[in-house]
Design an enzyme around this catalytic site. Structure first.
Site, mmCIF file in Angstrom:
data_model
loop_
_atom_site.group_PDB
_atom_site.id
_atom_site.type_symbol
_atom_site.label_atom_id
_atom_site.label_comp_id
_atom_site.label_asym_id
_atom_site.label_seq_id
_atom_site.Cartn_x
_atom_site.Cartn_y
_atom_site.Cartn_z
ATOM 1 N N SER A 96 0.154 7.306 0.587
ATOM 2 C CA SER A 96 1.039 6.240 0.804
ATOM 3 C C SER A 96 0.915 5.089 -0.172
ATOM 4 C CB SER A 96 1.349 5.987 2.158
ATOM 5 O OG SER A 96 0.428 5.083 2.779
ATOM 6 N N LYS A 111 -1.061 -0.678 4.272
ATOM 7 C CA LYS A 111 0.303 -0.959 3.433
ATOM 8 C C LYS A 111 0.044 -2.600 2.739
ATOM 9 C CE LYS A 111 2.276 2.580 5.406
ATOM 10 N NZ LYS A 111 2.133 3.774 4.601
#
Length: 175
Positions: A41, A84
């Protein structure tokens, strides 16, 4: 060596070991922790298997800033950690139109993303006490665009990723 000297030496070793354990515990839980990147990701910035140093105390003194990469507890299952990039902070508006991200009405310059974002996301305002996060590999990232993550509460943030230290040929500092 007499029994008294041996006893004193053993006592010194035990005290030294206990101090080392207490220091290691303090450092790991309050100052820095090591994490391993799992999954794609955050590609190309971070890749699967890289190991990071995460600063755990920085957000005691300041709030996360746009562009920082951080580790947080997954809202639906706090036993899992996610990593993230902060895209928006409290009070910011965020919108995705035609695969482009708009922050406070301005097109966001994102040289770090792997490819253009698929899909759209309606205009929203990040509430107080929260941040909006996305992975750099937008089309393969479970992030704030999804209900199970959503706006991330500040209390779920574990720390700021500051350095990749492994493998050795990937060593770098992070924004």
């Amino acid at each position: 060596m007499s029994n008294t000297n041996l006893g004193e030496e053993i006592k010194d070793w035990i005290i030294s070991i206990l101090i080392a354990i207490v220091l290691a515990f303090f450092i790991r839980y309050f100052i820095v922790e090591l994490y391993m990147v799992e999954g794609p990701s955050m590609r190309p910035t971070l890749v699967n298997g890289e190991r990071l140093v995460v600063n755990k105390f920085i957000y005691r003194f300041k709030t996360p800033e746009r562009g920082e990469i951080l580790v947080f507890r997954y809202p639906r299952d706090p036993s899992r950690d996610f990593i993230k990039r902060v895209i928006a902070v409290a009070g910011d508006t965020i919108e995705i139109k035609d695969g482009r991200v708009f922050l406070n009405g301005q097109l966001l310059n994102e040289p770090y993303i792997l490819e253009r974002t698929r899909g759209s996301y309606p205009l929203v305002t990040v509430p107080e006490g929260h941040i909006y996060v996305m992975g750099d590999n937008r089309n393969n990232s479970e992030d704030s665009r999804f209900k199970d993550v959503g706006f991330v509460p500040l209390e779920l943030i574990k720390g700021k990723a500051i350095t990749v230290f492994w493998p050795l040929d990937h060593i770098k500092t992070l924004p």
